[in-house]
Design an enzyme around this catalytic site. Structure first.
Site, short mmCIF file in Angstrom:
data_model
loop_
_atom_site.label_atom_id
_atom_site.label_comp_id
_atom_site.label_asym_id
_atom_site.label_seq_id
_atom_site.Cartn_x
_atom_site.Cartn_y
_atom_site.Cartn_z
N SER A 133 27.15 9.44 8.33
CA SER A 133 27.79 9.90 7.41
C SER A 133 27.41 8.98 5.98
O SER A 133 28.30 8.40 5.66
CB SER A 133 29.30 10.30 7.60
OG SER A 133 29.84 10.93 6.63
N GLY A 135 25.95 10.61 3.03
CA GLY A 135 25.79 11.47 1.85
C GLY A 135 24.56 11.28 0.99
O GLY A 135 24.30 11.49 -0.24
N CYS A 200 18.87 18.33 5.95
CA CYS A 200 19.92 17.94 5.46
C CYS A 200 21.03 18.63 5.29
O CYS A 200 20.81 19.88 4.69
CB CYS A 200 19.69 17.10 4.01
SG CYS A 200 21.09 16.77 3.18
N ASN A 265 16.81 16.22 13.40
CA ASN A 265 17.88 15.33 12.72
C ASN A 265 19.03 15.39 13.65
O ASN A 265 19.02 15.98 14.57
CB ASN A 265 18.26 15.96 11.28
CG ASN A 265 18.37 14.92 10.32
OD1 ASN A 265 19.21 14.13 10.63
ND2 ASN A 265 17.70 15.03 9.09
N THR A 266 20.15 14.75 13.05
CA THR A 266 21.26 14.75 13.55
C THR A 266 21.79 16.18 14.20
O THR A 266 21.60 17.01 13.21
CB THR A 266 22.38 13.91 12.97
OG1 THR A 266 22.56 14.49 11.55
CG2 THR A 266 21.72 12.52 12.75
N GLY A 291 21.84 9.46 18.63
CA GLY A 291 21.81 8.74 19.79
C GLY A 291 21.56 9.31 20.79
O GLY A 291 21.07 10.50 21.04
N GLY A 323 17.49 10.60 20.19
CA GLY A 323 18.04 10.24 21.29
C GLY A 323 17.33 9.27 22.26
O GLY A 323 17.37 8.78 23.20
N ALA A 344 15.86 5.71 15.60
CA ALA A 344 16.46 5.38 14.58
C ALA A 344 17.76 4.60 15.13
O ALA A 344 17.80 3.38 14.87
CB ALA A 344 16.91 6.65 13.72
C1 LIG Z 1 21.65 5.07 9.84
C2 LIG Z 1 20.84 6.47 10.03
C3 LIG Z 1 20.61 6.95 8.78
C4 LIG Z 1 20.07 8.14 8.53
N1 LIG Z 1 19.44 8.57 7.37
C5 LIG Z 1 18.64 9.62 7.44
C6 LIG Z 1 17.91 9.92 6.16
O1 LIG Z 1 18.29 9.45 5.11
N2 LIG Z 1 17.07 11.14 6.25
C7 LIG Z 1 16.82 11.64 7.24
O2 LIG Z 1 16.07 12.78 7.47
N3 LIG Z 1 17.27 11.58 8.35
C8 LIG Z 1 18.17 10.44 8.69
N4 LIG Z 1 18.96 9.92 9.73
C9 LIG Z 1 18.34 10.91 11.06
C10 LIG Z 1 17.37 10.20 11.67
O3 LIG Z 1 16.09 10.30 11.15
C11 LIG Z 1 16.93 11.04 13.07
O4 LIG Z 1 16.74 12.30 12.82
C12 LIG Z 1 18.41 11.08 13.92
O5 LIG Z 1 19.22 9.70 13.84
C13 LIG Z 1 17.78 11.05 15.43
O6 LIG Z 1 17.23 9.93 15.86
P1 LIG Z 1 18.11 8.86 16.70
O7 LIG Z 1 18.84 9.66 17.91
O8 LIG Z 1 16.90 7.91 17.35
O9 LIG Z 1 19.06 8.33 15.79
C14 LIG Z 1 19.49 8.89 9.63
C15 LIG Z 1 19.81 8.34 11.17
C16 LIG Z 1 20.62 7.04 11.05
C17 LIG Z 1 21.00 6.48 12.41
#
Ligand SMILES: Cc1cc2nc3c(=O)[nH]c(=O)nc-3n(C[C@H](O)[C@H](O)[C@H](O)COP(=O)(O)O)c2cc1C
Length: 365
Positions: A133, A135, A200, A265-266, A291, A323, A344
């Site tokens: 989170s 923004g 987003c 994305n998340t 995650g 994940g 990430a």
């Molecule tokens: C700390 C953090 C910041 C993130 N910021 C962005 C971002 O600026 N732009 C974006 O497209 N995704 C962003 N994400 C999402 C990641 O690119 C990714 O899509 C998502 O976390 C799933 O991967 P993961 O499970 O390996 O974290 C962010 C994720 C994390 C953990």
């Protein structure tokens, strides 16, 4: 291999013996200015190169980091030396914008029906889930022009720099125009490849998030591609449950001249404390969750997208994230059809994840 067994030993206790490279108790700006928090010697990378052909570049491996944890050139430099070969500069805007106040990242218990905060990050990173989170913070255009160029100069042979951009509703331009404007800026600053974040949660079309509207995806991507010309364009998508909609969105990307799609994305979820109060405060009832919890959805996205790309004979590369919390899981996504696999969340607590993967691969050569 002796180095590999030493690395394996190191990894058994890496977390929680070493700090996360991103300090969740510090603000975003403090992490940007003071981080990354990594002081160990970096183990040597095995010599092996997979020679992956990717959007005009030859990569040493298909392993990378999606937009998020790489806040500026210092972070890109560390990730490059840690053996991540696809490096994404965190999403930028066309203007300076602050991050949300703390908390931004809260560790989560996703095992119960209602996702709730955990007091601390679990020792077992297979259980790692967090809120995301922020923004969409962004540094000033002047800072970015210099810093993206610096990031580009940090890269080693066989690595590539992606710069992620997002459009905003600004006075001077429409959102679509702002996407194109920011993409052109990223290219000028030195991006090898530009990624547009269409997933987003803050960027909405009349039907919901931009990525869920094939028409908006087409219009926006076409405009961006026009200004980028021969610089490759990736569109970052979120999870799409409806197979027909996913197909229409991917076809829209292809028609617009996009070179690759990425997901996921998340996932947006409500995070509630035991007391029943929203964990991030009343203004942020929902947050992106990333995650381990989102791996099943991310795998579904990759399987379905690969099927669509193959059946429709589309000239699109496919990047996976969502994940991946262990080195073996990179291969899980590559086997399901991803060209590139990225982490990430987990890399912030286990920065040696890519090296672990490379040692595993070099044993199999
Ligand atoms: C700390 C953090 C910041 C993130 N910021 C962005 C971002 O600026 N732009 C974006 O497209 N995704 C962003 N994400 C999402 C990641 O690119 C990714 O899509 C998502 O976390 C799933 O991967 P993961 O499970 O390996 O974290 C962010 C994720 C994390 C953990």
């Amino acid at each position: 291999m002796e180095e590999f067994s030493m690395l394996k030993e190191k990894l058994k206790t890496w977390w929680p013996s070493n700090p996360a490279i991103y300090d969740i108790h510090k603000t975003y700006q403090e992490n940007l200015e003071e981080g990354p928090f990594f002081s160990e010697e970096i183990p040597e990378r095995p010599g092996h190169s997979a020679n992956i052909s990717f959007l005009g570049h030859t990569l040493r491996s298909p392993i990378g980091i999606p937009a998020g944890p790489l806040l500026n050139s210092k972070w890109i430099s560390l990730a490059s030396r840690l053996g991540f070969d696809v490096l994404t500069y965190k999403t930028i805007r066309s203007f300076q914008h602050p991050a949300h106040p703390l908390p931004n990242i809260i560790p989560l218990n996703c095992k119960t029906e209602q996702i709730a905060p955990l007091e601390k990050v679990p020792d077992d990173l297979n259980q790692l889930n967090i809120t995301n989170s922020f923004g969409n913070p962004s540094q000033s255009p002047k800072y970015l022009l210099e810093d993206i160029n610096k990031a580009k100069n940090c890269l080693e042979a066989g690595q590539v720099l992606i710069v992620s951009v997002v459009g905003s509703d600004v006075k001077e331009r429409s959102i679509i125009e702002d996407y194109a404007y920011t993409a052109a800026y990223a290219k000028e600053a030195g991006a090898d490849i530009v990624e547009a974040n269409f997933s987003c949660p803050n960027v909405k079309s009349k039907d919901g998030s931009l990525y869920q509207s094939p028409e908006m995806v087409y219009e926006t991507a076409k405009k961006i591609k026009k200004v980028l010309s021969d610089t490759p364009l990736i569109i970052k998508l979120g999870s799409i449950d409806d197979p027909q909609l996913l197909k229409e969105v991917i076809l829209a990307c292809s028609r617009a001249g996009v070179n690759a799609v990425e997901g996921i994305n998340t996932l947006s979820r409500e995070i509630v404390k035991e007391s029943g109060q929203p964990a991030l405060g009343p203004d942020r009832i929902k947050s992106g969750v990333c995650g381990s919890y989102i791996r099943t959805k991310a795998l579904e996205f990759i399987r379905s997208s690969r099927e669509i790309i193959s059946n429709e004979k589309l000239d699109l590369k496919l990047l996976a994230c969502g994940g991946i919390v262990s080195a073996e899981q990179f291969n899980l996504f590559l086997r399901e059809g991803a060209d590139i696999a990225m982490s990430a969340t987990a890399m912030m607590w286990n920065p040696l994840l890519a090296l672990e993967y490379h040692y595993g691969e070099s044993e199999n050569v």
